[in-house]
Design an enzyme around this catalytic site. Structure first.
Site, short mmCIF file in Angstrom:
data_model
loop_
_atom_site.label_atom_id
_atom_site.label_comp_id
_atom_site.label_asym_id
_atom_site.label_seq_id
_atom_site.Cartn_x
_atom_site.Cartn_y
_atom_site.Cartn_z
N THR A 86 -13.38 27.17 39.35
CA THR A 86 -11.89 26.41 40.29
C THR A 86 -10.64 27.18 39.67
O THR A 86 -9.26 27.32 40.12
CB THR A 86 -11.79 25.35 39.50
OG1 THR A 86 -12.07 25.07 38.46
CG2 THR A 86 -13.24 24.98 40.60
N CYS A 87 -11.09 28.03 37.72
CA CYS A 87 -9.75 27.87 37.31
C CYS A 87 -9.26 29.41 37.87
O CYS A 87 -7.56 30.19 37.93
CB CYS A 87 -10.42 28.01 35.78
SG CYS A 87 -11.71 29.36 35.84
#
Length: 135
Positions: free
Chosen positions: A101-102
């Protein structure tokens, strides 16, 4: 769906996701290219998804259920603007897609059929908040 995700949707409502914008602001890496059969199947599946399923996919890959103001071109990652990215991973039977997700990255195995791809993505979307790699 996590409690935070559910609260976000309850407060903000279901966002409208423009799949054409999403597709045009996606990068491919680790061996995938826009014209690969698995990528074409992926986008066909996403185009068939309900808005709720699109929101779940966006949440799964980016950590947010909202598209930024201005569209997918303005998607933020951990260190600034970061396009939605689909990365190739080796396929093994029953392997589910994962995400980082980052960096807005979907790690997508090269599934042998559109039906298998859709099934594995839906399992990941509905079980993703619990952690997994095989199901």
């Amino acid at each position: 769906m996590t409690n935070c995700s559910l609260k976000e949707l309850l407060l903000s409502g279901m966002p409208e996701i423009d799949v054409t914008d999403w597709k045009s602001n996606t990068e491919y890496t680790s061996g995938y290219e826009k014209e690969d059969p698995v990528i074409k199947c992926f986008w066909e599946v996403v185009e068939e998804f309900t808005q709720e399923e699109c929101v779940l996919l966006l949440q799964f890959v980016t950590g947010s259920s909202r598209v930024p103001h201005g569209g997918f071109a303005y998607l933020m990652g951990g260190s600034g603007l970061q396009k939605f990215t689909i990365a190739a991973v080796p396929y093994t039977s029953n392997l589910l897609p994962t995400s980082s997700t980052c960096i807005n990255m979907l790690k997508l195995p090269e599934y042998p059929s559109k039906e298998n791809l859709k099934d594995r993505i839906l399992v990941a979307l509905h079980c993703g908040s619990y952690g997994y790699t095989m199901a």
